[in-house]
Design an enzyme around this catalytic site. Structure first.
Site, mmCIF file in Angstrom:
data_model
loop_
_atom_site.group_PDB
_atom_site.id
_atom_site.type_symbol
_atom_site.label_atom_id
_atom_site.label_comp_id
_atom_site.label_asym_id
_atom_site.label_seq_id
_atom_site.Cartn_x
_atom_site.Cartn_y
_atom_site.Cartn_z
ATOM 1 N N CYS A 345 0.792 -1.240 0.000
ATOM 2 C CA CYS A 345 0.000 0.000 0.000
ATOM 3 C C CYS A 345 0.825 1.293 0.000
ATOM 4 O O CYS A 345 0.593 2.170 -0.845
ATOM 5 C CB CYS A 345 -0.977 0.010 1.168
ATOM 6 S SG CYS A 345 -1.307 -1.563 1.932
ATOM 7 N N ARG A 374 6.148 -11.472 5.643
ATOM 8 C CA ARG A 374 5.625 -11.202 6.978
ATOM 9 C C ARG A 374 6.096 -12.302 7.917
ATOM 10 O O ARG A 374 6.093 -13.482 7.561
ATOM 11 C CB ARG A 374 4.097 -11.167 6.978
ATOM 12 C CG ARG A 374 3.511 -10.065 6.124
ATOM 13 C CD ARG A 374 1.997 -10.099 6.128
ATOM 14 N NE ARG A 374 1.445 -9.138 5.180
ATOM 15 C CZ ARG A 374 0.156 -9.038 4.887
ATOM 16 N NH1 ARG A 374 -0.716 -9.837 5.481
ATOM 17 N NH2 ARG A 374 -0.264 -8.147 4.008
ATOM 18 N N GLN A 392 0.823 -11.213 -3.446
ATOM 19 C CA GLN A 392 -0.593 -10.841 -3.477
ATOM 20 C C GLN A 392 -0.996 -10.355 -4.864
ATOM 21 O O GLN A 392 -0.201 -9.732 -5.563
ATOM 22 C CB GLN A 392 -0.866 -9.710 -2.488
ATOM 23 C CG GLN A 392 -0.782 -10.094 -1.027
ATOM 24 C CD GLN A 392 -1.093 -8.904 -0.137
ATOM 25 O OE1 GLN A 392 -0.489 -7.858 -0.275
ATOM 26 N NE2 GLN A 392 -2.037 -9.073 0.776
ATOM 27 N N ASP A 394 -2.538 -7.768 -5.566
ATOM 28 C CA ASP A 394 -2.891 -6.582 -4.792
ATOM 29 C C ASP A 394 -3.234 -5.423 -5.729
ATOM 30 O O ASP A 394 -2.639 -5.282 -6.796
ATOM 31 C CB ASP A 394 -1.684 -6.198 -3.935
ATOM 32 C CG ASP A 394 -2.067 -5.383 -2.719
ATOM 33 O OD1 ASP A 394 -3.264 -5.269 -2.444
ATOM 34 O OD2 ASP A 394 -1.156 -4.872 -2.056
ATOM 35 N N HIS A 396 -4.854 -1.094 -5.597
ATOM 36 C CA HIS A 396 -5.376 0.047 -4.850
ATOM 37 C C HIS A 396 -6.062 0.981 -5.826
ATOM 38 O O HIS A 396 -5.531 1.294 -6.893
ATOM 39 C CB HIS A 396 -4.254 0.756 -4.104
ATOM 40 C CG HIS A 396 -3.628 -0.118 -3.064
ATOM 41 N ND1 HIS A 396 -2.521 -0.891 -3.321
ATOM 42 C CD2 HIS A 396 -3.996 -0.383 -1.779
ATOM 43 C CE1 HIS A 396 -2.215 -1.588 -2.236
ATOM 44 N NE2 HIS A 396 -3.097 -1.297 -1.296
ATOM 45 N N LYS A 476 -13.351 -3.235 6.288
ATOM 46 C CA LYS A 476 -13.135 -4.057 5.102
ATOM 47 C C LYS A 476 -14.260 -5.059 4.899
ATOM 48 O O LYS A 476 -14.975 -5.431 5.824
ATOM 49 C CB LYS A 476 -11.801 -4.802 5.198
ATOM 50 C CG LYS A 476 -11.694 -5.825 6.316
ATOM 51 C CD LYS A 476 -10.328 -6.499 6.308
ATOM 52 C CE LYS A 476 -10.166 -7.464 7.483
ATOM 53 N NZ LYS A 476 -8.869 -8.136 7.488
ATOM 54 N N HIS A 522 -8.314 -0.497 -0.866
ATOM 55 C CA HIS A 522 -7.387 -1.624 -0.947
ATOM 56 C C HIS A 522 -8.192 -2.851 -1.363
ATOM 57 O O HIS A 522 -9.248 -3.126 -0.781
ATOM 58 C CB HIS A 522 -6.750 -1.921 0.404
ATOM 59 C CG HIS A 522 -6.067 -0.763 1.051
ATOM 60 N ND1 HIS A 522 -4.709 -0.745 1.307
ATOM 61 C CD2 HIS A 522 -6.541 0.426 1.514
ATOM 62 C CE1 HIS A 522 -4.388 0.387 1.907
ATOM 63 N NE2 HIS A 522 -5.484 1.120 2.038
#
Length: 649
Positions: A345, A374, A392, A394, A396, A476, A522
């Site tokens: 992000c 992580r 991910q 991912d 945005h 979320k 996100h």
């Protein structure tokens, strides 16, 4: 005269009782048959023991074994106590600690010098059934803190003393007896041990567990059990576990030669050619879908300076999960502190901030197949489902407040299409609101939660509430898939964030010519490729959709005279984009079929003298007992269509 209180029942009727009346007395006043069946009460929405007093006006419902949620909670909680009692009766020197209810059952942690063995589980089960058959009364008392501490100190139970010292001073200390055996517990519990069904539970396994999850504390022994309302539900659960074991992605990963993991890289995956092919096919599919959905693809650095994580808020809220990297920059006196990115992000905001943005540029949909790291405790790692290094899908979306609803609706449609293509027709949606530890003001959270809920409901979805489980920067949606054997998997997420754009000074020029903060949405559809591939493997029991299968077709010779024809068939399939390979080993065809079936090859084409002469193939599809014969031209066309990804059909 005793104070009177009014109790209102589910049918709307109300009755007067003396203050301090217990649900047991209330049940008996309604019907003696209800008193016999009663297991607990629901008082003003709270689960209530039959022996606890009710001191004020309240709504009351009496629960029986037909009431699933309270019945399962009590069965599982009482079994935890019954198991602890059984263990201490069998091995009196064992110290007990805690025994909570968990999904499908319970566990209890014990401090015992001699390790439990699998054979001990049968012994414990036998003793538990004896305790259940005794139908011992369950009773409860509230004790003063000093009395409770002395009681456990005198009995050499230091874990209970520590638990009491950790309970806030204004909370009552409730003690429960199951017969002569006693435990510290909030309750509620059943009225006697005989109310536990004798045939609806089973002890499952033994594991190690640190006291209070602290690796510097004592290692305890944990015994797990499962329990249900009746033996039919237990049988169904055991069948599900048996089926899950067959589908275990770790087992199938070995059989299909997809990946491996080893101690030199804990929580990291070594992808083999077959597994990496699945990965890249899935990634290529997602790339095409995102491009068609108006996303631009970016790529951001793996190692990022601590300053950015501090500015974004991740350093404060997420540091324990981050891998920190110290670099001696040009032999400076003070080392530069960096971190492997745990998410993408903040880096996406930095890309957004390059160049002035206008309201006409919004929404801006930015996607990345971002490799993240992580820290997960070693005990939490699980195959490719729970890892430390992952990628991910991912993205945005930078938009205005007015665009939140439309972008959320668009994303739900996007996600629905992806899941349908991958074989998941239905999913549940959970709405997670503000956690205790969070960034941003309550006003900002109110705005974010209201916008996300409104958009979700406009999409025709009434989400299940998941209180306190939002990200630290915003609420979320969680999209939960249900697989072929009924297990739920949380995969996709969609989050509204007013906080990060403010922290990282993201702006756009509005129609009024002034600067405004964009909203940052996100979103991830698969979640991580690693975990989603594990889910796909288990969902399909290794029999992946043909277009995703790493080995799609094996063409096997029955006789050596068919070898040239086998090569011709393979070449024809490969020319049409089908992943085909030849097996012309000097082995019997049944041996070849068994071997490739174990490797989950979807289609095996066998070629013998007849097939060579007639230019046909004998077709065996994975899972089918019968074979069929078809012409080479037909099978090539059929398999070419099957090998085409669903978005390209």
């Amino acid at each position: 005269m005793a104070q009177q209180i009014s109790l209102t029942f589910p049918d709307g009727n109300a009755r007067q009782y003396d203050a301090g009346v217990t649900p047991a007395v209330v049940a008996a006043s309604i019907a003696s048959s209800l008193a016999k069946k009663a297991i607990s009460a629901t008082v003003n929405g709270e689960h209530w023991d039959m022996a606890w007093p009710i001191n004020a006006d309240a709504s009351v419902a009496i629960n029986t074994m037909k009431d699933e949620a309270p019945a399962l909670e009590l069965i599982r909680h009482d079994l935890a106590h019954i198991m602890a009692r059984a263990v201490q009766e069998l091995w009196p020197d064992t110290q007990v600690t805690i025994g909570p209810v968990i999904k499908d059952g319970w566990y209890y942690d014990f401090d015992r010098k001699k390790p439990f063995t699998p054979d001990d589980l049968a012994t414990i089960e036998k003793k538990m059934k004896e305790i259940i058959n005794k139908r011992d009364a369950v009773r409860t008392e509230v004790w003063d803190r000093e009395v409770a501490i002395k009681y456990y100190e005198d009995r050499g139970e230091p874990y209970k003393v520590e638990l009491i010292n950790g309970i806030p001073g204004d909370e009552p200390l409730r003690m429960y007896w199951h017969g002569d055996w006693q435990d510290l517990c909030r309750g509620p519990h059943l009225q006697n041990t005989g109310q536990v069904p004798g045939d609806s539970w089973k002890l499952m396994s033994i594991a190690g567990a640190y006291w209070r999850g602290d690796s510097d504390r004592a290692m305890l022994q944990r015994i797990y059990g499962v329990a249900f309302q009746n033996k039919e539900q237990l049988r169904a659960h055991m069948n599900m576990l048996e089926e899950a074991a067959k589908r275990d992605h770790r087992k199938l990963g070995r059989e299909m030669d997809l990946f491996h993991m080893q101690e030199e890289a804990p929580g990291q995956i070594f992808w083999h050619p077959n597994g990496w092919l699945i990965y890249t096919q899935l990634q290529d599919y997602m790339r095409r879908k995102q491009r068609a959905g108006g996303y631009v693809e970016v790529n951001t650095p793996q190692v990022v300076d601590r300053k950015l994580w501090e500015q974004s808020g991740h350093w404060e809220k997420y540091q324990e999960h981050m891998f920190v990297v110290e670099v001696d920059e040009d032999h400076a006196r003070e080392k530069s502190v960096n971190a492997l990115k745990p998410m993408n992000c903040p880096c996406h905001v930095l890309i957004y901030n390059q160049g002035l943005k206008s309201y006409r540029d919004l929404p801006m949909r930015m996607a990345e197949f971002g490799s993240c790291n992580r820290y997960e405790p070693s005990g939490a790692l699980h195959g490719i489902m729970r890892v430390r290094g992952f990628t991910q899908d991912d993205a945005h979306i930078f938009c205005t407040e007015d665009q939140i609803e439309e972008e959320t609706l668009t994303y739900i449609e996007f996600l629905t299409g992806v899941y349908k293509d991958l074989g998941f027709e239905n999913f549940k949606v959970k709405f997670s609101d503000r956690p205790d530890t969070r960034a941003g003001s309550d006003e900002v959270w109110d705005k974010a939660e209201t916008a996300l809920l409104a958009a979700t409901r406009k999409a025709g979805i009434e989400p299940e509430l998941n209180p306190g489980e939002g990200a630290f920067y915003g609420p979320k949606l969680e999209f939960v898939l249900t697989d072929a054997i009924g297990r739920d998997w949380q995969c996709g997420t969609h989050q509204v964030d007013f906080v990060l754009p403010d922290r990282l000074d993201a702006n756009y020029i509005g129609a009024d010519g002034e600067k405004h903060r964009p909203v940052m949405l996100h979103r991830a559809t698969l979640g991580s490729f690693e975990r989603f591939i594990g889910i796909l493997i288990e969902e399909h029991a290794g029999k992946l959709p043909f277009w995703l299968a790493p080995r799609q077709v094996v063409v096997a010779s029955i006789i050596s005279d068919a070898d040239d024809y086998v090569r011709e068939v393979v070449a024809a399939l490969q020319a049409k984009g089908v992943r085909a390979e030849a097996d012309i080993r000097n082995e019997k065809i049944n041996y070849k079929v068994r071997e490739h079936s174990l490797g989950k090859v979807p289609v095996i084409l066998a070629c013998g003298a007849r097939e060579v002469e007639e230019r046909t193939v004998s077709v065996r599809r994975l899972g089918d007992k019968q074979t069929s014969v078809t012409t080479l031209a037909v099978i090539v066309e059929d398999l070419q269509i099957s090998a085409t990804p669903p978005d390209l059909l």
